[in-house]
Design a protein around this motif. Structure first.
Motif, PDB file in Angstrom:
ATOM      1  N   ASP A 127      -1.486   5.049   0.099  1.00  0.00           N
ATOM      2  CA  ASP A 127      -1.287   5.346   2.000  1.00  0.00           C
ATOM      3  C   ASP A 127       0.049   4.371   3.101  1.00  0.00           C
ATOM      4  O   ASP A 127      -0.372   5.347   4.238  1.00  0.00           O
ATOM      5  CB  ASP A 127      -1.814   6.087   2.537  1.00  0.00           C
ATOM      6  N   GLY A 128      -0.511   3.341   2.503  1.00  0.00           N
ATOM      7  CA  GLY A 128       0.646   2.515   3.883  1.00  0.00           C
ATOM      8  C   GLY A 128      -0.390   2.254   4.847  1.00  0.00           C
ATOM      9  O   GLY A 128       0.516   1.594   5.577  1.00  0.00           O
ATOM     10  N   ASP A 129      -1.714   2.043   4.767  1.00  0.00           N
ATOM     11  CA  ASP A 129      -1.929   1.422   5.926  1.00  0.00           C
ATOM     12  C   ASP A 129      -2.660   0.635   6.146  1.00  0.00           C
ATOM     13  O   ASP A 129      -3.855   0.174   6.854  1.00  0.00           O
ATOM     14  CB  ASP A 129      -3.094   2.767   6.133  1.00  0.00           C
ATOM     15  N   HIS A 130      -2.723   0.015   5.247  1.00  0.00           N
ATOM     16  CA  HIS A 130      -4.212  -1.400   4.527  1.00  0.00           C
ATOM     17  C   HIS A 130      -3.710  -2.047   5.280  1.00  0.00           C
ATOM     18  O   HIS A 130      -4.499  -3.068   6.028  1.00  0.00           O
ATOM     19  CB  HIS A 130      -3.143  -2.072   3.118  1.00  0.00           C
ATOM     20  N   ASP A 147       0.844  -1.084  -0.195  1.00  0.00           N
ATOM     21  CA  ASP A 147      -0.175  -0.180  -0.104  1.00  0.00           C
ATOM     22  C   ASP A 147       0.580   1.039   0.737  1.00  0.00           C
ATOM     23  O   ASP A 147       0.473   2.494  -0.571  1.00  0.00           O
ATOM     24  CB  ASP A 147      -0.422  -0.082   1.566  1.00  0.00           C
TER      25      ASP A 147
HETATM   26 MG    MG Z   1      -4.475   2.386   2.015  1.00  0.00          MG
END
Ligand code: MG
Ligand code: ADP
Length: 209
Positions: A36-39, A31
């Motif tokens: 945005d790197g939050d998955h 992600d």
């Molecule tokens: Mg995300």
């Protein structure tokens, strides 16, 4: 095995929570590349909340009740785009399974297909848009083609989804945050297709004879 039981469905949810937590760094890394790197964190938060409710003794008398609890909890805890999509998916499974204690392979396939249609409706996503739909759609087709026992059907689903998640890399993202990147989304696997493959892998794991 010819039926998925309530106890196995419960084990599926527990196994999903574990495999999601273990793979959270990888999901977030995917992600990071196109979102945005939050998955990983989103999914871990959701399934941790689900397991907590179940271990705290939430009452689930049938498959419908179990999946409804999962859906409601994911809806209220995951956030992002994937929260409403996975939440809606499990709520739909809950509706399909109201009053049911078991599902045979054909019924399980139909229930998952209904859940897929809910995701497509909610996300306005089609196959090829580089989303979780790209893992679940071929997995359901593989279940239809597999022999009619739950073990083979879920194994086919898991293997197909795993492969399909990898095949999202060359696709251009048309939905969600990754679509903002346009051409730059090409060359990276979709995080949601990967979490969907983990979910189906956990299902095959508990249906293994
Ligand atoms: Mg995300
Ligand atoms: P966010 O994108 O809000 O940060 P997540 O990172 O938790 O949410 O989830 C991203 C994943 O959600 C994507 O990898 C994709 O598989 C899935 N997704 C996003 N938008 C859609 C959509 N409209 N339809 C289907 N799946 C989607």
């Amino acid at each position: 095995m010819d039926q998925l039981t309530l106890a196995q469905a419960r084990s599926w949810i527990d196994a999903t929570a574990s495999v999601i937590a273990e793979n959270a760094p990888h999901l977030s890394e995917l992600d990071q590349a196109i979102g945005d790197g939050d998955h990983g964190a989103n999914m871990t938060r959701g399934f941790t909340a689900v397991v907590k409710k179940l271990t705290d003794g939430a009452k689930t008398d049938d498959l419908g009740g179990l999946f409804k609890l999962v859906g409601m909890t994911l809806l209220s805890s995951v956030g992002g785009a994937s929260g409403p999509l996975y939440g809606g998916f499990f709520l739909d499974l809950g509706k399909q399974c109201a009053g049911k204690q078991t599902l045979d392979a054909q019924a399980l396939t139909a229930v998952l297909e209904s859940g897929l249609n809910d995701i497509k409706r909610r996300g306005k996503a089609e196959i090829g848009d580089k989303t979780m739909v790209d893992a679940l759609t071929p997995a359901i087709e593989a279940m239809k083609a597999a022999s009619h026992d739950v073990t083979s059907a879920t194994r086919a689903a898991a293997e197909t989804a795993r492969d399909a998640a990898t095949k999202t890399a060359p696709l251009l993202a048309r939905k969600g945050r990754a679509s903002y990147l346009g051409e730059r989304s090409i060359g990276h696997e979709d995080p949601g297709a990967n979490s969907m493959a983990l979910l189906l892998g956990a299902l095959a794991g508990v249906c293994h004879e």
